[in-house]
Design a protein around this motif. Structure first.
Motif, PDB file in Angstrom:
ATOM      1  N   ALA A 200       0.816  -1.218   0.000  1.00  0.00           N
ATOM      2  CA  ALA A 200       0.000   0.000   0.000  1.00  0.00           C
ATOM      3  C   ALA A 200       0.847   1.264   0.000  1.00  0.00           C
ATOM      4  O   ALA A 200       0.375   2.332  -0.398  1.00  0.00           O
ATOM      5  N   SER A 201       2.119   1.140   0.434  1.00  0.00           N
ATOM      6  CA  SER A 201       3.010   2.307   0.437  1.00  0.00           C
ATOM      7  C   SER A 201       3.497   2.669  -0.954  1.00  0.00           C
ATOM      8  O   SER A 201       4.045   3.745  -1.171  1.00  0.00           O
ATOM      9  N   TRP A 202       3.357   1.743  -1.915  1.00  0.00           N
ATOM     10  CA  TRP A 202       3.810   1.912  -3.297  1.00  0.00           C
ATOM     11  C   TRP A 202       5.327   1.930  -3.419  1.00  0.00           C
ATOM     12  O   TRP A 202       5.854   2.237  -4.490  1.00  0.00           O
ATOM     13  N   LEU A 203       6.046   1.598  -2.358  1.00  0.00           N
ATOM     14  CA  LEU A 203       7.507   1.548  -2.444  1.00  0.00           C
ATOM     15  C   LEU A 203       7.998   0.198  -2.935  1.00  0.00           C
ATOM     16  O   LEU A 203       9.060   0.110  -3.562  1.00  0.00           O
ATOM     17  N   ALA A 204       7.293  -0.855  -2.635  1.00  0.00           N
ATOM     18  CA  ALA A 204       7.708  -2.200  -3.025  1.00  0.00           C
ATOM     19  C   ALA A 204       6.501  -3.107  -2.918  1.00  0.00           C
ATOM     20  O   ALA A 204       5.469  -2.728  -2.339  1.00  0.00           O
ATOM     21  N   ASP A 205       6.641  -4.291  -3.474  1.00  0.00           N
ATOM     22  CA  ASP A 205       5.573  -5.282  -3.351  1.00  0.00           C
ATOM     23  C   ASP A 205       6.215  -6.634  -3.107  1.00  0.00           C
ATOM     24  O   ASP A 205       7.371  -6.864  -3.482  1.00  0.00           O
ATOM     25  N   ALA A 206       5.464  -7.531  -2.488  1.00  0.00           N
ATOM     26  CA  ALA A 206       5.959  -8.866  -2.181  1.00  0.00           C
ATOM     27  C   ALA A 206       5.823  -9.766  -3.403  1.00  0.00           C
ATOM     28  O   ALA A 206       4.940  -9.559  -4.235  1.00  0.00           O
ATOM     29  N   PRO A 207       6.699 -10.783  -3.520  1.00  0.00           N
ATOM     30  CA  PRO A 207       6.462 -11.810  -4.540  1.00  0.00           C
ATOM     31  C   PRO A 207       5.158 -12.527  -4.211  1.00  0.00           C
ATOM     32  O   PRO A 207       4.979 -13.038  -3.109  1.00  0.00           O
ATOM     33  N   ARG A 208       4.237 -12.549  -5.146  1.00  0.00           N
ATOM     34  CA  ARG A 208       2.879 -12.989  -4.855  1.00  0.00           C
ATOM     35  C   ARG A 208       2.624 -14.462  -5.106  1.00  0.00           C
ATOM     36  O   ARG A 208       1.585 -14.981  -4.694  1.00  0.00           O
ATOM     37  N   ASP A 209       3.535 -15.146  -5.779  1.00  0.00           N
ATOM     38  CA  ASP A 209       3.302 -16.554  -6.086  1.00  0.00           C
ATOM     39  C   ASP A 209       3.147 -17.366  -4.807  1.00  0.00           C
ATOM     40  O   ASP A 209       4.073 -17.452  -3.997  1.00  0.00           O
ATOM     41  N   GLY A 210       1.993 -17.933  -4.607  1.00  0.00           N
ATOM     42  CA  GLY A 210       1.746 -18.793  -3.455  1.00  0.00           C
ATOM     43  C   GLY A 210       1.430 -18.065  -2.174  1.00  0.00           C
ATOM     44  O   GLY A 210       1.048 -18.704  -1.182  1.00  0.00           O
ATOM     45  N   LEU A 211       1.565 -16.742  -2.163  1.00  0.00           N
ATOM     46  CA  LEU A 211       1.375 -16.003  -0.911  1.00  0.00           C
ATOM     47  C   LEU A 211      -0.077 -16.029  -0.460  1.00  0.00           C
ATOM     48  O   LEU A 211      -0.371 -16.263   0.721  1.00  0.00           O
ATOM     49  N   GLU A 212      -1.010 -15.795  -1.376  1.00  0.00           N
ATOM     50  CA  GLU A 212      -2.424 -15.803  -1.006  1.00  0.00           C
ATOM     51  C   GLU A 212      -2.851 -17.178  -0.516  1.00  0.00           C
ATOM     52  O   GLU A 212      -3.580 -17.295   0.482  1.00  0.00           O
ATOM     53  N   ALA A 213      -2.393 -18.233  -1.189  1.00  0.00           N
ATOM     54  CA  ALA A 213      -2.754 -19.590  -0.775  1.00  0.00           C
ATOM     55  C   ALA A 213      -2.170 -19.912   0.597  1.00  0.00           C
ATOM     56  O   ALA A 213      -2.812 -20.584   1.414  1.00  0.00           O
ATOM     57  N   ALA A 214      -0.938 -19.444   0.859  1.00  0.00           N
ATOM     58  CA  ALA A 214      -0.315 -19.697   2.162  1.00  0.00           C
ATOM     59  C   ALA A 214      -1.084 -19.003   3.274  1.00  0.00           C
ATOM     60  O   ALA A 214      -1.337 -19.590   4.340  1.00  0.00           O
ATOM     61  N   ALA A 215      -1.468 -17.747   3.047  1.00  0.00           N
ATOM     62  CA  ALA A 215      -2.244 -17.023   4.056  1.00  0.00           C
ATOM     63  C   ALA A 215      -3.589 -17.690   4.290  1.00  0.00           C
ATOM     64  O   ALA A 215      -4.059 -17.806   5.434  1.00  0.00           O
ATOM     65  N   ALA A 216      -4.216 -18.145   3.212  1.00  0.00           N
ATOM     66  CA  ALA A 216      -5.516 -18.815   3.354  1.00  0.00           C
ATOM     67  C   ALA A 216      -5.379 -20.107   4.142  1.00  0.00           C
ATOM     68  O   ALA A 216      -6.264 -20.454   4.950  1.00  0.00           O
ATOM     69  N   ARG A 217      -4.265 -20.827   3.933  1.00  0.00           N
ATOM     70  CA  ARG A 217      -4.093 -22.085   4.667  1.00  0.00           C
ATOM     71  C   ARG A 217      -3.951 -21.827   6.161  1.00  0.00           C
ATOM     72  O   ARG A 217      -4.552 -22.534   6.980  1.00  0.00           O
ATOM     73  N   LEU A 218      -3.169 -20.832   6.533  1.00  0.00           N
ATOM     74  CA  LEU A 218      -3.037 -20.518   7.955  1.00  0.00           C
ATOM     75  C   LEU A 218      -4.368 -20.066   8.532  1.00  0.00           C
ATOM     76  O   LEU A 218      -4.714 -20.412   9.672  1.00  0.00           O
ATOM     77  N   ALA A 219      -5.127 -19.284   7.770  1.00  0.00           N
ATOM     78  CA  ALA A 219      -6.442 -18.840   8.252  1.00  0.00           C
ATOM     79  C   ALA A 219      -7.395 -20.022   8.419  1.00  0.00           C
ATOM     80  O   ALA A 219      -8.174 -20.083   9.382  1.00  0.00           O
ATOM     81  N   ASP A 220      -7.323 -20.987   7.506  1.00  0.00           N
ATOM     82  CA  ASP A 220      -8.170 -22.184   7.634  1.00  0.00           C
ATOM     83  C   ASP A 220      -7.827 -22.951   8.911  1.00  0.00           C
ATOM     84  O   ASP A 220      -8.727 -23.431   9.623  1.00  0.00           O
ATOM     85  N   VAL A 221      -6.545 -23.077   9.194  1.00  0.00           N
ATOM     86  CA  VAL A 221      -6.129 -23.797  10.398  1.00  0.00           C
ATOM     87  C   VAL A 221      -6.589 -23.038  11.639  1.00  0.00           C
ATOM     88  O   VAL A 221      -7.058 -23.630  12.617  1.00  0.00           O
TER      89      VAL A 221
END
Length: 807
Positions: A200-221
């Motif tokens: 959101a700062s527009w300075l950098a962004d994270a590598p997105r491959d697999g990141l959304e799925a990883a966050a969803a897995r932790l949220a599911d647990v």
């Protein structure tokens, strides 16, 4: 429905959602959020909220990610005076309904002021979402908060980084904990929030491959944990893991933990990459770093590490063939071709680790996409580069993690998949199986001066628990696996047998020392029969200590260390005697020809034979067999080694011995294997000319090396174990004194050793030089000027002088 019956109706509807079969994961969290949205909107309307007010969801609720026991985080915004009882008319029904509520009442200006002082509040407002009331009021606040965040990012991002580090220190790394905190530990859900804030700062962004799925897995647990315990807990305790696994349809708790660990590693790696990018951007903005274009978009595959040249990138320092340092990372040189150079991935990893760098994200991605499989058996260089990587110690870990994140490790070592992210349900162990293996290699890297074969120690450390995850005793399974792995790596039968012995018996020394009578001769007999030789005992002792110290504090104490050391010393006394260095072979016809030529002409005679890799990918010579004959003279070893260093040739192995082919005086025969640090190999004629100039004194090798070192930019490098120079026992040779040198290999190392021996006034009659990964293991057979072995006192003096010269 009236305001009095709303709480009970909301609770009933929520209970039905949680019990609905087949509804889970993102769908259930979204449904819970919508149900809460509708309820709070109705409460807002029933409370008679006037115009100029708005109800806003923030934090996790603002993102629409309600878990079964999540708080409802809301802010009642108002643009002017409001009835003091208005908030209570909204909050009390929520409390009556048993929902957890985190609430605030503020004007937009007050909300911005609080955010400016409280980082957590600002992060919550970044996810602000309108629920009811005046949508323009919500939109205005959101727009202002985002503008504030972007304007103050150079100040707030370092603050966010510190909070992430402090949280990781308190809660540990989710990837390795037996009872992990799914939210607060490093690699947990809180880190995903931080990554979104950076974006959101527009300075950098994270590598997105697999990141959304990883966050969803932790949220599911976490959801399953909330439903299992009935509490808003984030810690996945041991006693709940089986029930959580069953609720998620996972076979058992071990598989559940592996899934959690894999998700956490994806998040942690994305965080590492992103924070490095933030650091570069902030350094460039403050004038502390080099200006590099495209910094705001570091994951496009263009520029850094991709082989393309981004505008403004000019500072690229060679590290190894095909690998350069750029902006604090190891990246591929512009002409590097991963598809044509199967060793490039390992060479880049080794060069990065030895320089104390990590490998650029785009470079790792490109290697994963383009690198071809290594031939079987591996080329010698591939094996050496793996050993060099492991020998870097702590610096190897971030490189290994980056490669593992992109699947390069399991491509190199297919057996790694069984131990990857595998939990160890033992309170003694701090790490998962795979991380324990890397940590053991790190510990072993500090012990390489204790053994004659540091390469075998490092590989055994990496593979000693590779049998975990297979049926039966993991040591027995590991012995079978390591024989196959060692053969694929290209180790010969003798070295493969040694590695198998070390893996099979990596627990034998500590078990025997702690469970048997140390004074019983049968105890020593048991160990000597297992190891067979003194070099094997040295390796097993070092591996035992590395394994135990990498396991955790409870696995290695002063008492255990003393028992193991005492048993190893008694076994060493039983096995002592003889030299571990090979006898000189008879000279070949070519070597005799060169010796005759040197004796007749009084000058250097040499041949250079290119040695290519034995596979279809070879495009350049991997090294050169250099055979050199010269009339004996003082300082010869250091001079020749210095000339090779000037030509940026590294000595992989070397032998030196005396011959007298024509009866006209001794000729020294040097049979060396050398390789270029990077770039092309020198021409033989040029090398021969520089050798002549160095020998007649017209080329001052030491001065030239010093000038080059002074002009070269300082590279941070890594901390390495100090060099060890020792005198071998008297039985090592009957006609000379044997000095053993174990040190970290570096440009000009052999030159410095040769100069130190020359300054000490001794003659080098024979030498055996080996470079094993990043470690040099050398033996020099020296005499006094009259050709006699040195006295014990004189030998100690020479050893001290050589060690001082190596620093």
């Amino acid at each position: 429905m009236t305001s009095t019956d709303q709480p009970s109706e909301y609770a009933a509807a929520r209970a039905r959602l949680l019990a609905e079969p087949g509804l889970g994961g993102v769908a259930r969290r979204t449904a819970l959020s919508r149900l809460a949205d509708d309820w709070l909107a109705s409460l807002y309307a029933a409370a008679g909220a006037p115009s100029g007010t708005a109800l806003v969801a923030v934090g996790g609720y603002g993102r629409g990610e309600l878990s079964p026991r999540s708080d409802l985080d809301v802010v009642l915004l108002h643009s002017g005076p409001i009835d003091p009882a208005l908030p209570e008319r909204i909050w009390y029904p929520v409390w009556d309904g048993g929902a957890a509520l985190d609430h605030a009442v503020r004007t937009p200006a007050e909300a911005r002021a609080v955010a400016a002082e409280d980082l957590k509040a600002q992060l919550g407002l970044l996810d602000a979402r309108h629920l009811a009331g005046d949508p323009e009021l919500t939109a205005g606040l959101r727009s202002q908060v985002l503008a504030d965040w972007r304007a103050t990012a150079p100040k707030r991002l370092p603050e966010l980084r510190r909070s992430c580090l402090e949280r990781a220190e308190r809660h540990g790394e989710l990837s390795f904990l037996l009872e992990p905190d799914l939210k607060e530990a490093r690699g947990g859900l809180r880190d995903v929030v931080a990554l979104n804030a950076i974006a959101a700062s527009w300075l950098a962004d994270a590598p997105r491959d697999g990141l959304e799925a990883a966050a969803a897995r932790l949220a599911d647990v976490r959801d399953a944990l909330h439903l299992t315990t009935g509490r808003a807990t984030e810690r996945l305790a041991l006693q709940e893991q089986d029930q959580v696994a069953a609720r998620l349809g996972v076979l058992d708790a071990d598989i559940l933990l592996r899934q959690v660990y894999e998700a956490a590693r994806t998040i942690s790696y994305a965080g590492d990459v992103t924070w490095r990018s933030v650091e570069r951007v902030l350094a460039a903005r403050s004038g502390r770093g080099r200006r590099v274009s495209r910094l705001a978009f570091p994951f496009t595959g263009v520029g850094r590490g991709s082989g393309a040249v981004a505008r403004g990138v000019v500072d690229r320092r060679p590290l190894a063939e095909g690998v350069v340092e750029q902006d604090g990372e190891a990246v591929l040189a512009q002409g590097a071709r991963p598809g044509q150079d199967p060793v490039l991935a390992l060479r880049a990893a080794a060069a990065a680790a030895q320089a104390g760098l990590t490998v650029g994200y785009a470079t790792v991605r490109r290697l994963a996409a383009e690198a071809r499989p290594l031939p079987v058996p591996w080329p010698d260089e591939a094996r050496e580069q793996l050993i060099t990587l492991l020998g870097a110690g702590e610096a190897a870990i971030p490189v290994w993690e980056a490669y593992e994140a992109e699947g390069l490790i399991t491509r190199l070592l297919p057996d790694w998949e069984r131990v990857r992210c595998r939990p160890q349900r033992n309170a003694v162990h701090r790490w998962t199986v795979d991380r324990h293996l890397i940590e053991t290699a790190v510990k072993a890297a500090a012990m390489t001066r204790r053994v004659a074969r540091p390469d075998l120690l490092l590989v055994a450390a990496l593979l000693h628990d590779i049998g975990k995850g297979w049926p039966g005793d993991h040591s027995e399974a590991g012995e079978v696996i390591v024989r196959d792995v060692a053969a694929r790596m290209g180790f010969d039968k003798t070295d493969t047998d040694t590695l198998a012995l070390l893996v099979r018996h990596h627990l034998t020394l500590v078990d025997t020392a702690t469970r048997r009578d140390p004074d019983d001769p049968a105890t020593v007999d048991l160990i000597t029969k297992v190891v067979g030789t003194l070099p094997h005992l040295e390796l097993l002792h070092a591996l035992t200590e590395a394994d135990a110290t990498a396991t955790g504090p409870a696995a290695w104490s002063g008492w255990r260390a003393s028992l193991v050391r005492g048993l190893a010393e008694r076994a060493a006394e039983r096995l002592a005697g003889g030299s571990s260095y090979p006898a000189d072979a008879e000279p070949t016809a070519e070597e005799e020809r060169l010796a005759v030529e040197a004796g007749r002409t009084g000058g250097p005679a040499l041949t250079l034979l290119a040695q290519t890799q034995q596979d279809s990918f070879a495009t350049e010579p991997m090294g050169v067999e250099l055979t050199l004959a010269l009339p004996d003279q003082p300082g010869l070893l250091g001079t020749v080694a210095g000339v090779l260093a000037l030509h940026r040739l590294t000595v992989r192995s070397a032998g030196l011995r005396e011959l007298d082919p024509v009866g006209a005086g001794p000729v020294l025969l040097l049979s060396w294997t050398v390789a270029a640090e990077y770039g092309e190999l020198p021409e033989g004629a040029r090398l021969r000319a520089d050798l002549r100039r160095a020998l007649d004194g017209s080329l001052d090798v030491a001065r030239k090396l010093a000038e080059r070192d002074a002009a070269a930019p300082r590279r941070r490098g890594i901390a390495t174990p100090p060099p060890v120079v020792s005198v071998a026992p008297g039985g090592a040779s009957s006609s000379a004194t044997v000095l053993e040198v174990r040190a970290h290999d570096a440009p000009g190392l052999l030159h410095r050793i040769g100069r130190a021996l020359d300054a000490a006034g001794v003659r080098v009659r024979t030498a055996h030089v080996s470079t094993l990964g990043a470690d040099a293991v050398d033996a020099f057979y020296v005499t006094d000027p009259a050709g006699r072995p040195l006295t014990a006192e004189r030998a100690r003096e020479v050893a001290v002088a050589v060690q001082a010269a190596l620093g």
